[in-house]
Structure formats: C-alpha cells, structure tokens
Design an enzyme around this catalytic site. Structure first.
Site, mmCIF file in Angstrom:
data_model
loop_
_atom_site.group_PDB
_atom_site.id
_atom_site.type_symbol
_atom_site.label_atom_id
_atom_site.label_comp_id
_atom_site.label_asym_id
_atom_site.label_seq_id
_atom_site.Cartn_x
_atom_site.Cartn_y
_atom_site.Cartn_z
ATOM 1 N N GLY A 109 7.032 -5.804 -14.463
ATOM 2 C CA GLY A 109 6.099 -4.664 -14.565
ATOM 3 C C GLY A 109 6.269 -4.091 -15.913
ATOM 4 O O GLY A 109 5.647 -3.812 -16.775
ATOM 5 N N HIS A 110 7.786 -3.821 -16.180
ATOM 6 C CA HIS A 110 7.934 -3.005 -17.457
ATOM 7 C C HIS A 110 7.660 -3.824 -18.467
ATOM 8 O O HIS A 110 7.333 -3.586 -19.615
ATOM 9 C CB HIS A 110 9.521 -2.916 -17.380
ATOM 10 C CG HIS A 110 9.972 -1.827 -16.568
ATOM 11 N ND1 HIS A 110 10.691 -2.239 -15.248
ATOM 12 C CD2 HIS A 110 10.041 -0.387 -16.149
ATOM 13 C CE1 HIS A 110 10.786 -1.221 -14.560
ATOM 14 N NE2 HIS A 110 10.506 -0.093 -15.126
ATOM 15 N N LYS B 118 0.610 1.435 -11.443
ATOM 16 C CA LYS B 118 1.422 1.532 -10.348
ATOM 17 C C LYS B 118 1.891 3.046 -10.028
ATOM 18 O O LYS B 118 1.797 3.125 -8.878
ATOM 19 C CB LYS B 118 2.924 0.673 -10.854
ATOM 20 C CG LYS B 118 4.039 1.016 -9.692
ATOM 21 C CD LYS B 118 4.131 0.114 -8.529
ATOM 22 C CE LYS B 118 5.277 0.266 -7.599
ATOM 23 N NZ LYS B 118 5.919 1.375 -7.717
ATOM 24 N N ASP B 119 1.843 3.689 -10.924
ATOM 25 C CA ASP B 119 2.102 5.123 -10.879
ATOM 26 C C ASP B 119 0.843 6.066 -11.343
ATOM 27 O O ASP B 119 0.793 6.549 -12.271
ATOM 28 C CB ASP B 119 3.594 5.583 -11.734
ATOM 29 C CG ASP B 119 4.632 4.819 -11.296
ATOM 30 O OD1 ASP B 119 5.403 5.458 -10.176
ATOM 31 O OD2 ASP B 119 5.256 3.953 -11.691
ATOM 32 N N SER C 79 9.033 -3.091 -8.244
ATOM 33 C CA SER C 79 9.477 -2.049 -8.433
ATOM 34 C C SER C 79 11.238 -1.939 -8.595
ATOM 35 O O SER C 79 11.450 -3.076 -7.731
ATOM 36 C CB SER C 79 9.283 -1.113 -7.129
ATOM 37 O OG SER C 79 10.104 -0.035 -7.030
ATOM 38 N N SER C 80 11.514 -1.250 -9.206
ATOM 39 C CA SER C 80 13.388 -1.201 -9.039
ATOM 40 C C SER C 80 13.816 -1.024 -7.758
ATOM 41 O O SER C 80 14.929 -1.374 -7.512
ATOM 42 C CB SER C 80 13.729 -0.143 -10.383
ATOM 43 O OG SER C 80 13.112 -0.295 -11.560
HETATM 44 P P1 AMP Z 1 10.004 3.247 -14.022
HETATM 45 O O1 AMP Z 1 11.117 2.612 -14.748
HETATM 46 O O2 AMP Z 1 9.707 2.956 -12.621
HETATM 47 O O3 AMP Z 1 9.795 4.852 -14.494
HETATM 48 O O4 AMP Z 1 8.559 2.771 -14.489
HETATM 49 C C1 AMP Z 1 8.424 2.875 -16.185
HETATM 50 C C2 AMP Z 1 7.095 2.464 -16.422
HETATM 51 O O5 AMP Z 1 6.532 1.051 -15.866
HETATM 52 C C3 AMP Z 1 5.882 3.302 -15.759
HETATM 53 O O6 AMP Z 1 4.890 3.591 -16.762
HETATM 54 C C4 AMP Z 1 5.501 2.700 -14.414
HETATM 55 O O7 AMP Z 1 4.137 3.035 -13.951
HETATM 56 C C5 AMP Z 1 5.701 1.321 -15.061
HETATM 57 N N1 AMP Z 1 5.716 0.278 -14.044
HETATM 58 C C6 AMP Z 1 6.575 0.270 -13.051
HETATM 59 N N2 AMP Z 1 6.526 -0.789 -12.082
HETATM 60 C C7 AMP Z 1 5.343 -1.493 -12.612
HETATM 61 C C8 AMP Z 1 4.412 -2.550 -12.124
HETATM 62 N N3 AMP Z 1 4.774 -3.334 -10.825
HETATM 63 N N4 AMP Z 1 3.487 -2.702 -12.815
HETATM 64 C C9 AMP Z 1 3.104 -2.216 -14.045
HETATM 65 N N5 AMP Z 1 3.826 -1.351 -14.466
HETATM 66 C C10 AMP Z 1 4.883 -0.947 -13.679
#
Ligand code: AMP
Length: 257
Positions: free
Chosen positions: A34-35, A147-148, A183-184
């Site tokens: 995703g990232h 996702k968010d 997701s992490s």
């Molecule tokens: P995080 O590390 O969870 O804060 O996520 C960092 C960025 O990656 C945020 O903009 C999230 O929305 C995006 N992100 C996380 N998981 C996904 C996913 N499965 N698909 C697309 N973007 C994602």
C-alpha cells in the site's frame, strides 16, 4: 538517498530541489505494498520524492498500541531506496514534539466523527503532524491512501482552511488477494483472526450499513462503527476489532447528483 533526521537536515536536503516538483509520502513505516503504491505514484509524477517515517505518538491513544506498533527502520529504508525515494525524513519524537510543545490543529466536525469519536485525540494528532510535515517539506503534492478516507477528508479541510499551497493526491486502497486491505497491523492477526477479518471487506462490499453490520457481527468481530460518511466521495466506513487488533476499511459510494 538522503536520510534526514532533523528538521534542519531535511531543509538542507531539499534546498536545491525546489525548482522541480516535490512529492511527500507521509508514513509510519512498516512499509507494505500500500505504501509502495503511494511511493510509485509520487515517483512517476514528481522530480523529488520525500518519504517521512515517523510513528506519531500524538495520534495513538493506548500506550500499548503505540509501543506495540511494528517498527523496522532498516528494512523500511531499504524499501524506500528500492522505490526510488530521494529523501527520507526520520525525526526522533522530541525533534517534532520538544519539551514545552503545546500547539495543536483541531479540525472540529470532521475530527469528531468515526475515528475521532472512537479514538479521542487521534485526528488532532494526525492533522498536527501532517501540518508539521507540510511545513517542513513544503511539498507540491502529498500522497495519501484512500484506506484512511477520514484522514484524507480532514487534511483536505485543513489545507483549504489554512490556505496551504499543496495538492493532495489520493491513491486507491491496495488489498491482499483475499480482499483484506493491507495494513501494518495485519501482521498482528492470528490465523483465526485473519480468517474472521475477511468479513470486513466482504461486509463493506455490500455498500449497505445494515447488511454490513450483520455480516461483521456474524463473523464475531467487535464492531466499533459501520457508517456512511459524508466525504468526497461518500464512503461506507467501518472499524472493527479482531482480538486485540483494530482494523479500519472503507469503500467509496456514488456521489448523489
Ligand atoms: P500509515 O503508515 O499507516 O500511516 O500509512 C501511510 C499512508 O499509506 C497513508 O496515507 C495511508 O492511507 C496509506 N496506506 C496505508 N495502507 C494502505 C493501503 N492498503 N492502500 C493504500 N494506501 C495505504
């Protein structure tokens, strides 16, 4: 790839890159596909790609959630390098929140529904750290995941309300082959929890809040909310717990004419 650990170093690293476009991908690390989709989009569209890697304490409630958040900086830096990132900003907590810190961004209405209602202080933490990142990096475009969805809507409001000069680019949710949004936090799921968690994308795919709730209940997931959110576009969003792991997901709905 430059690894900047202080605000001053990040500014120096970007000083001679301001003639071209700068894309920022904010992350909390533990990078997955995703990232990588965000990084790939930024790499295609911008001259300079900056990734931030910061597990933001201000957006966590329970200390156990913050302390248990997966971290692997060495692996994340390797993945960022492979994705063609130019500058990684990896600040220590007291670089962004030094002693005496007391300034916060509250996006009032959008910040008090859904995630804001169930995780007090969370949206304020997200908005504040993103404003800091936007001020430090001064990107032309920030890349965010659908996702968010609430995060996107909150930041869109903040950018408009504070007259920030940047564009937000939203990348579709990347899912595993079984439908679960990456997701992490997924790595914390047991085999049984993961099997039950698959009810989340299945429930949202019905695009109907009542049917979705029935599916989540039947799967034995602890439902925090399932609701249609008035975002742009509107989404059907849900937060559930599978064991101790909290998962969120959403699907977009048609905009009413
Ligand atoms: P995080 O590390 O969870 O804060 O996520 C960092 C960025 O990656 C945020 O903009 C999230 O929305 C995006 N992100 C996380 N998981 C996904 C996913 N499965 N698909 C697309 N973007 C994602």
């Amino acid at each position: 790839m430059i690894v900047a650990r202080t605000v001053a170093d990040a500014r120096v690293a970007l000083a001679d890159r301001r003639d071209g476009t700068i894309g920022l991908v904010p992350t909390m690390g533990s990078l997955h596909a995703g990232h990588l989709a965000l990084l790939e989009t930024a790499r295609r569209e911008c001259d300079t790609v900056v990734m931030s890697l910061f597990v933001n304490p201000a957006q966590f409630g329970e200390p156990s959630d913050l302390n248990g958040y997966p971290r692997d900086e060495a692996r994340d830096l390797e993945r960022a390098r492979d994705a063609g990132v130019d500058v990684v900003f990896v600040p220590a907590t007291d670089e962004l929140y030094p002693p005496g810190y007391q300034t916060w961004v509250d996006v009032i209405e959008l910040g008090s529904m859904l995630e804001g209602e169930h995780r007090p202080g969370h949206v304020r933490g997200v908005a504040t750290v993103c404003l800091k990142l936007f001020t430090i990096v001064r990107p032309d475009v920030a890349y965010l995941g659908q996702k968010d969805a609430q995060q996107v809507e909150v930041l869109r409001r903040m950018v408009a309300d504070l007259h920030l000069e940047l564009e937000l680019s939203v990348v579709p949710t990347v899912r595993d082959t079984d439908g679960l949004a990456l997701s992490s936090r997924n790595m914390r799921l047991s085999t049984d929890e993961r099997a039950r968690a698959l009810a989340l994308p299945r429930a949202l795919a019905t695009r109907d809040p009542e049917t979705a709730r029935a599916i989540l209940d039947a799967a034995g997931l602890d439902v925090e909310y399932v609701a249609v959110a008035p975002f742009h576009p509107p989404v059907l969003a849900a937060a559930v717990r599978a064991g101790n792991t909290r998962l969120i997901d959403n699907v977009t709905l048609e905009e009413k004419p």
